[in-house]
Write a protein that holds these residues in place. Structure first.
Motif, PDB file in Angstrom:
ATOM      1  N   GLY A 249       0.758  -1.303  -0.141  1.00 13.93           N
ATOM      2  CA  GLY A 249      -0.050   0.024   0.006  1.00 13.93           C
ATOM      3  C   GLY A 249       0.840   1.421   0.157  1.00 13.93           C
ATOM      4  N   LEU A 250       0.175   2.298  -0.349  1.00  8.21           N
ATOM      5  CA  LEU A 250       0.761   3.359  -0.537  1.00  8.21           C
ATOM      6  C   LEU A 250       0.002   4.765  -0.097  1.00  8.21           C
ATOM      7  CD1 LEU A 250       2.723   3.894  -4.080  1.00  8.21           C
ATOM      8  CD2 LEU A 250       3.914   3.932  -1.820  1.00  8.21           C
ATOM      9  N   VAL A 251       0.412   5.661   0.723  1.00  5.13           N
ATOM     10  CA  VAL A 251      -0.422   6.767   1.019  1.00  5.13           C
ATOM     11  C   VAL A 251       0.236   7.867   0.117  1.00  5.13           C
ATOM     12  CG1 VAL A 251      -0.841   8.677   2.749  1.00  5.13           C
ATOM     13  CG2 VAL A 251      -1.137   6.365   3.362  1.00  5.13           C
ATOM     14  N   LEU A 252      -0.680   8.755  -0.928  1.00  3.22           N
ATOM     15  CA  LEU A 252       0.002   9.559  -1.616  1.00  3.22           C
ATOM     16  C   LEU A 252      -0.256  11.110  -1.159  1.00  3.22           C
ATOM     17  CD1 LEU A 252      -0.956   8.188  -4.963  1.00  3.22           C
ATOM     18  CD2 LEU A 252       1.314   8.211  -4.135  1.00  3.22           C
ATOM     19  N   THR A 253       0.702  11.808  -1.160  1.00  7.76           N
ATOM     20  CA  THR A 253       0.349  13.258  -0.580  1.00  7.76           C
ATOM     21  C   THR A 253       1.618  14.007  -1.028  1.00  7.76           C
ATOM     22  OG1 THR A 253      -0.038  14.441   1.619  1.00  7.76           O
ATOM     23  CG2 THR A 253       1.537  12.743   1.741  1.00  7.76           C
ATOM     24  N   CYS A 254       1.232  15.240  -1.142  1.00 10.02           N
ATOM     25  CA  CYS A 254       2.391  16.204  -1.661  1.00 10.02           C
ATOM     26  C   CYS A 254       3.456  15.791  -2.509  1.00 10.02           C
ATOM     27  CB  CYS A 254       3.396  16.381  -0.376  1.00 10.02           C
ATOM     28  SG  CYS A 254       2.614  17.203   1.102  1.00 10.02           S
ATOM     29  N   VAL A 255       2.529  15.334  -3.772  1.00  7.83           N
ATOM     30  CA  VAL A 255       3.230  14.960  -4.879  1.00  7.83           C
ATOM     31  C   VAL A 255       3.445  15.931  -6.308  1.00  7.83           C
ATOM     32  CG1 VAL A 255       3.288  12.566  -4.188  1.00  7.83           C
ATOM     33  CG2 VAL A 255       1.323  13.732  -5.494  1.00  7.83           C
ATOM     34  N   GLY A 256       3.018  17.076  -5.917  1.00 10.45           N
ATOM     35  CA  GLY A 256       3.136  18.178  -6.752  1.00 10.45           C
ATOM     36  C   GLY A 256       4.173  19.216  -6.965  1.00 10.45           C
ATOM     37  N   ASP A 257       4.957  19.381  -5.727  1.00 12.49           N
ATOM     38  CA  ASP A 257       5.640  20.357  -5.779  1.00 12.49           C
ATOM     39  C   ASP A 257       7.067  19.969  -6.398  1.00 12.49           C
ATOM     40  OD1 ASP A 257       6.144  18.925  -3.407  1.00 12.49           O
ATOM     41  OD2 ASP A 257       7.873  20.338  -2.858  1.00 12.49           O
ATOM     42  N   ALA A 258       7.977  20.940  -6.157  1.00 13.08           N
ATOM     43  CA  ALA A 258       9.302  21.101  -7.133  1.00 13.08           C
ATOM     44  C   ALA A 258      10.379  20.251  -6.320  1.00 13.08           C
ATOM     45  CB  ALA A 258      10.035  22.320  -7.479  1.00 13.08           C
ATOM     46  N   SER A 259      10.086  19.483  -5.240  1.00 11.34           N
ATOM     47  CA  SER A 259      11.115  18.946  -4.279  1.00 11.34           C
ATOM     48  C   SER A 259      11.357  17.409  -4.891  1.00 11.34           C
ATOM     49  CB  SER A 259      10.604  18.671  -3.140  1.00 11.34           C
ATOM     50  OG  SER A 259      11.157  17.469  -2.328  1.00 11.34           O
ATOM     51  N   GLY A 260      12.633  16.937  -4.627  1.00 12.64           N
ATOM     52  CA  GLY A 260      12.762  15.435  -4.865  1.00 12.64           C
ATOM     53  C   GLY A 260      11.971  14.679  -4.227  1.00 12.64           C
ATOM     54  N   PHE A 261      12.013  13.378  -4.743  1.00 14.54           N
ATOM     55  CA  PHE A 261      10.979  12.297  -4.177  1.00 14.54           C
ATOM     56  C   PHE A 261      11.140  12.019  -2.653  1.00 14.54           C
ATOM     57  CE2 PHE A 261       9.656  11.801  -8.489  1.00 14.54           C
ATOM     58  CZ  PHE A 261       8.349  12.025  -8.268  1.00 14.54           C
ATOM     59  N   HIS A 262      10.426  11.601  -1.733  1.00 15.91           N
ATOM     60  CA  HIS A 262      10.936  10.714  -0.525  1.00 15.91           C
ATOM     61  C   HIS A 262       9.743   9.657  -0.427  1.00 15.91           C
ATOM     62  CE1 HIS A 262      12.322  15.040   0.217  1.00 15.91           C
ATOM     63  NE2 HIS A 262      12.906  14.619   1.131  1.00 15.91           N
ATOM     64  N   TYR A 263      10.183   8.892   0.182  1.00 13.55           N
ATOM     65  CA  TYR A 263       9.327   7.576   0.617  1.00 13.55           C
ATOM     66  C   TYR A 263       9.657   7.306   1.780  1.00 13.55           C
ATOM     67  CZ  TYR A 263       7.500   2.930   0.860  1.00 13.55           C
ATOM     68  OH  TYR A 263       6.768   1.973   1.200  1.00 13.55           O
ATOM     69  N   LYS A 264       8.497   7.307   2.712  1.00  8.93           N
ATOM     70  CA  LYS A 264       8.550   6.712   4.044  1.00  8.93           C
ATOM     71  C   LYS A 264       8.257   5.423   4.346  1.00  8.93           C
ATOM     72  CE  LYS A 264       5.926   7.708   8.291  1.00  8.93           C
ATOM     73  NZ  LYS A 264       4.589   8.339   8.643  1.00  8.93           N
ATOM     74  N   LYS A 265       9.106   4.589   4.771  1.00  3.82           N
ATOM     75  CA  LYS A 265       8.851   3.386   4.803  1.00  3.82           C
ATOM     76  C   LYS A 265       7.760   2.830   5.868  1.00  3.82           C
ATOM     77  CE  LYS A 265      13.197   2.023   5.409  1.00  3.82           C
ATOM     78  NZ  LYS A 265      14.625   1.317   5.420  1.00  3.82           N
ATOM     79  N   SER A 266       6.962   1.759   5.531  1.00  2.00           N
ATOM     80  CA  SER A 266       6.041   1.005   6.330  1.00  2.00           C
ATOM     81  C   SER A 266       6.573   1.066   7.825  1.00  2.00           C
ATOM     82  CB  SER A 266       5.453  -0.136   5.560  1.00  2.00           C
ATOM     83  OG  SER A 266       6.101  -1.184   6.048  1.00  2.00           O
ATOM     84  N   ARG A 267       5.699   0.545   8.636  1.00  2.65           N
ATOM     85  CA  ARG A 267       6.218   0.019  10.003  1.00  2.65           C
ATOM     86  C   ARG A 267       7.110  -1.136   9.768  1.00  2.65           C
ATOM     87  NH1 ARG A 267       4.661  -3.095  14.243  1.00  2.65           N
ATOM     88  NH2 ARG A 267       4.254  -2.354  16.178  1.00  2.65           N
ATOM     89  N   ARG A 268       6.722  -1.852   8.836  1.00  2.00           N
ATOM     90  CA  ARG A 268       7.602  -3.306   8.726  1.00  2.00           C
ATOM     91  C   ARG A 268       9.084  -2.945   8.228  1.00  2.00           C
ATOM     92  NH1 ARG A 268       3.647  -7.586   6.023  1.00  2.00           N
ATOM     93  NH2 ARG A 268       1.738  -7.057   7.160  1.00  2.00           N
ATOM     94  N   GLU A 269       9.299  -1.680   7.552  1.00  2.00           N
ATOM     95  CA  GLU A 269      10.563  -1.278   7.044  1.00  2.00           C
ATOM     96  C   GLU A 269      11.157  -2.087   5.729  1.00  2.00           C
ATOM     97  OE1 GLU A 269      13.030   0.709   9.815  1.00  2.00           O
ATOM     98  OE2 GLU A 269      11.677   2.145   9.666  1.00  2.00           O
ATOM     99  N   ASP A 270      10.848  -3.375   5.773  1.00  2.00           N
ATOM    100  CA  ASP A 270      11.529  -4.285   4.800  1.00  2.00           C
ATOM    101  C   ASP A 270      10.276  -4.964   3.945  1.00  2.00           C
ATOM    102  OD1 ASP A 270      10.652  -5.896   6.615  1.00  2.00           O
ATOM    103  OD2 ASP A 270      12.389  -7.458   6.939  1.00  2.00           O
ATOM    104  N   ALA A 271       9.255  -4.239   3.914  1.00  2.00           N
ATOM    105  CA  ALA A 271       7.997  -5.107   3.321  1.00  2.00           C
ATOM    106  C   ALA A 271       8.430  -5.057   1.643  1.00  2.00           C
ATOM    107  CB  ALA A 271       6.752  -4.136   3.449  1.00  2.00           C
ATOM    108  N   GLU A 272       7.930  -5.743   0.746  1.00  2.00           N
ATOM    109  CA  GLU A 272       8.002  -5.457  -0.624  1.00  2.00           C
ATOM    110  C   GLU A 272       7.687  -4.250  -1.122  1.00  2.00           C
ATOM    111  OE1 GLU A 272       6.211  -8.777  -2.415  1.00  2.00           O
ATOM    112  OE2 GLU A 272       6.645  -8.024  -4.445  1.00  2.00           O
ATOM    113  N   ILE A 273       6.792  -3.282  -0.628  1.00  2.00           N
ATOM    114  CA  ILE A 273       6.534  -2.084  -1.067  1.00  2.00           C
ATOM    115  C   ILE A 273       7.601  -1.225  -0.893  1.00  2.00           C
ATOM    116  CG2 ILE A 273       5.283  -1.559   0.984  1.00  2.00           C
ATOM    117  CD1 ILE A 273       4.420  -0.136  -2.420  1.00  2.00           C
ATOM    118  N   ASP A 274       8.272  -1.372   0.366  1.00  2.00           N
ATOM    119  CA  ASP A 274       9.487  -0.528   0.835  1.00  2.00           C
ATOM    120  C   ASP A 274      10.632  -0.996  -0.138  1.00  2.00           C
ATOM    121  OD1 ASP A 274       7.879   0.464   3.076  1.00  2.00           O
ATOM    122  OD2 ASP A 274       8.593  -1.556   4.349  1.00  2.00           O
TER     123      ASP A 274
END
Lengths: 440, 440, 440
Positions: A249-274
């Motif tokens: 799963g992914l929560v999407l927020t603040c994806v329109g501004d000029a910054s580079g990308f940030h991905y905050k890991k899930s609580r599991r931190e080594d999930a496949e999505i992470d």
């Protein structure tokens, strides 16, 4: 089958960006909150783009430790001076009103009014965004300069709003795939006229859902357009079975501004999505950073609560709270650029491609290398180095022992997932690989 | 209950520092060795501060691979020139005598005497500290300049000492707690007039024991004041059962000088004491370094021998052997400052606080966040960031799934243990947490 | 027993280097390929140094996914101008001929001939090395300047070669040890006049085998001198049982040039050979780098194919493909220095010493330290620091709990394996250690 990224790229990304921005602009003026007609109107517009099922949950419903609040709607709100001029006017900007303000209509001295005013002295021209969902209160947000200009002794204060039993409203777009295992994409839809947080998320999620619609999918996809916190709590309380089917799963927020990308890991931190998101960020060609999980943030807070512990991360450009325009009137349509929205959508498509194609294969000739040359999968003249595509074939063959997924191979080889996946398709055609029997 | 650190801080740390230094000064002149009246006198003075049980173990007792040596006592020792002047005099500094020297009274030519003299050419004014516990020998330590001044042909040499069957003496302070599981604090008490190594350790251990006395304790605490090596070997040989109850341990040495802190990990390297000490050092606001285990050092060598493998680390400021004054007359009371002693004691208190409070709790509302707002555990106006205390509450709730201790949570959140512990106390009061049923 | 390194060092390393270089020079002119008389002649010369068993495998033999090709032999090859002058002449350099060229004798216009010519425009004086083993083809490799000088309309082209049913030839030197478990040392022997790649490997392997011959060995050693790829495939197909006995292995290539050392890890990445080689490189006193496994390279590709997954790494100085002279006529005897060959052999000896002596011991006095002093294994005067040898004894005693091999101890202590091993021998003599009962 072409990948989702290829499907996206076949359209004009520039045109896509404009379309995304136009949609954000359409949603911008609406006064959204965690309940009420603003979010209903928003879901209606989203429903014109994708198939959306809207749910209405009555006020007072118990959802875990919370209770669905009364519904809030606003007709008008202003502060008038003695000449009857609106010195603060909700119709100018819906940020002017403390979100979830209780109704009031009275006159009061400035000294008393001041306790209900919120400003940002550090940015004297910007209006802050403030809320009071759970503590009954009223107030106005205004620019610091506006407040400094208030000089009269008494003001008329009017908040023509209702806070009554009603409903909490959210929308879901469910796209069934071969497996009932789900990928959850969640965005909060409760912020009023704020563009990066979170019209950008709403917009990218809507167009990602549209991009996926009609495709043959490995996973089922569920897009949630919900009020922050209480919406996630409500959905989880009403959908514990579906929650149990969430694989990524992914929560999407603040994806329109000029910054580079940030991905905050899930609580599991080594999930496949992470791992998938970290991999895609590493190869995205823009500045990108992977952040550790923390329990503060957006609705990943609820999905990653210990009882659920879902593998849900959060994709952002700027991190909430760290950019000056955050939760102010300066988070407007100028902060959000068409090209950045399009690139965010493209990045989401790349992540989905990893999830859809990350399978494990078995090398059918595991003893020594198979002779790729006679299958036209190698260079013909020896002595020179091989290219990246041949290299990818060697990596896939070498690591396809049943223990390594394609993402494992992409990570260990340092090659992009798409290159590894392409090599896999060729090797499958040559019968040098076979898929491992397994679930989704 | 207030933490040990709070208890310490309620006293004047400046006053504590002076008291610590005064006590070190009182112990300084005594000629200690691994046996004899020097260590007895030292233990008597410690026993005036805390409840101390003193043990006497006869010479000749077998303790593992070792034998308790004869007891050594000194009345006098000197080198006299032909004019009868004491050119080297034990009563000037007890370092002048090679510790454990056999008795002698004779005259001898300088050429022969030289073989029994130890100096430090690189520090010509300092007297080195040398010992010969297990190889019968005699000698004098003197400044290099003193030796250069020896010009006569013959000298009178006198060591009026006894090396006879007697006892090895050590002291223990045992503070019983709710659990019989033990925390071991060990310091060597065998060095003569050397201040940092190890009057600083003796002093800090004594005052830590006094600070803990009378408190309600989770663990039982055992403070050992023992001769180095042979004392630890003897205690372990006579207390194998108690050794088996040691859950955490610290050797204290060189904790009075101006260096930042060093913590040498136990042989296990990931024991709770290793993590607790590393955590406290990380947040202590001074330069601090964590060192890997090595089998050379102080009595952790014995506690961490493979048959015991106890979770015992070593806390230092300067690391033994790395500062120029080490094992010389320059390791005197000027090297050891009141403020540094007090800060070392404070740091020990913080480590003990971690050990005493590092428990595992269970979030009672694990599905989504509980609504902290209605419990006054959250801010009331939304839109702004939360503070560190609310953040700590979210971390504790999120990670209290039965798998994470408070130290785990402090480490993962990057917040100080005390902040995490405070949050936990509030959440316990609100019944949002419950302690896991478990042992100590 | 003296270590292999000591045995090597007892000879004059300078003399060894010259002997290694002389042997490489003797092999240099031979036109080797993956089959044929060149490799036969090479194996004959190696067989004069060590005991070598030569195998001949008929063309057409199926070996896993491959088929042993026809045998290739060359009498002559040239390009002649209209005046009958050889403008390109195989007898000048065997690199001039595309290796495995099919026979041809004809005249053809330059325009047509060009399609069969290979040059290196970036290094206009060097001849490239090219092959076409599995796609029937012919061609000439020449310096770019040579090609630019071709100005006539037509040339006579002659490749007087045979490509007929015959054999693939490889050599094995097997040195039996106490255990039938094997150490595999493999080098490719198919490159024509190229010195670093791989006469250096052939030479160092030959002299390593000679150094090991007649020693009492823990493991059995197998040295393979084989054509690249097809040779390894053939050997593995014919020796699956022996392959199953390989406990450690090294591919040797490019070990004669001036670069620091590179060790490419086996596919397992944490095999004992990987740790042994990394350890020796760390302490070798030259620049050295450990590289992750990748499935492209030399015959480790086959040994590390997923069906075998043997613990075989690759030792190099320069990494193939990364130095400009790679696969060109500039990889000649000047690139390979006697001293570098000798140092490579010395390093191999150190790695073998680790493998031969990496056992696990048990401290016989695990409770506290044994009293080393009365066994003359400690310094006698206390107060000063201990030296590296005593330190090694303490490390071996402390970690010899049955869980740590000597290599584990060397890694954790940071001391060289030889120091740890020497300490172990002394402690064994003192009965303070005993070897764990276990296999090889």
């Amino acid at each position: 089958m072409i990948s989702l990224l290829q499907q996206f790229d076949q359209q004009s990304p520039a045109e896509s960006g404009k379309e995304l921005h136009r949609f954000a602009a359409k949603l911008y003026p609406i006064c959204r909150s965690i309940t009420g007609n603003g979010i209903r109107r928003t879901l209606k517009l989203i429903g014109e783009k994708i198939s959306l099922q809207v749910s209405e949950v009555p006020s007072g419903t118990e959802v875990f430790d919370w209770i669905v609040p009364k519904e809030w709607n606003v007709n008008d709100a202003y502060i008038k001076d003695s000449a009857g001029r609106r010195v603060v006017d909700f119709h100018h900007s819906n940020l002017h009103l403390l979100n979830y303000s209780t109704p009031i209509h009275t006159t009061m001295p400035l000294s008393e009014l001041r306790e209900h005013l919120f400003t940002l002295p550090a940015h004297p021209d910007w209006i802050p965004y403030r809320t009071s969902y759970y503590k009954p209160s009223w107030g106005f947000c205004l620019s610091h300069n506006q407040m400094l200009a208030l000089s009269e002794k008494e003001y008329e204060v009017c908040i023509d709003a209702s806070l009554e039993d009603g409903h909490l409203t959210y929308g879901e777009c469910y796209l069934p795939g071969k497996s009932s295992d789900e990928v959850l994409i969640s965005t909060h839809a409760c912020h009023p006229s704020l563009a990066n947080d979170n019209l950008s998320g709403l917009t990218v999620a809507t167009f990602l859902a549209r991009l996926l619609s009609g495709r043959e999918l490995r996973y089922s996809y569920r897009f949630l357009f919900i009020p922050g916190t209480i919406g996630a709590v409500t959905w989880l309380a009403r959908n514990r079975e579906a929650a149990g089917r969430v694989r990524h799963g992914l929560v999407l927020t603040c994806v329109g501004d000029a910054s580079g990308f940030h991905y905050k890991k899930s609580r599991r931190e080594d999930a496949e999505i992470d791992r998938a998101a970290a991999h895609v960020l590493r190869h995205c060609g823009e500045p990108a950073e992977v952040l550790n999980f923390s329990p503060y943030g957006y609705d990943e807070r609820q999905y990653c609560s210990p009882g659920f512990n879902l593998p849900v991360g959060c994709l952002m450009r700027s991190v909430w709270g760290t950019f000056p325009e955050y939760h102010t009137s300066a988070d407007n349509l100028d902060l959000v650029h068409p090209g950045q929205l399009a690139r965010s959508l493209q990045l989401c498509a790349s992540i989905v491609d990893v999830l859809e194609n990350n399978r494990t294969y078995l090398n059918q000739n595991p003893y020594c290398e198979p002779q790729l040359g006679r299958r036209n999968l190698y260079r013909s003249t020896g002595g020179q180095s091989i290219d990246g595509e041949i290299n990818a074939r060697l990596w896939v063959l070498n690591l396809s022992d049943g223990q390594n997924s394609l993402l494992d191979i992409a990570e260990r080889s340092g090659l992009p997932f798409a290159t590894i996946h392409n090599a896999t398709e060729l090797l499958l055609e040559s019968k040098l690989l076979a898929e491992m029997a397994s679930g989704a």
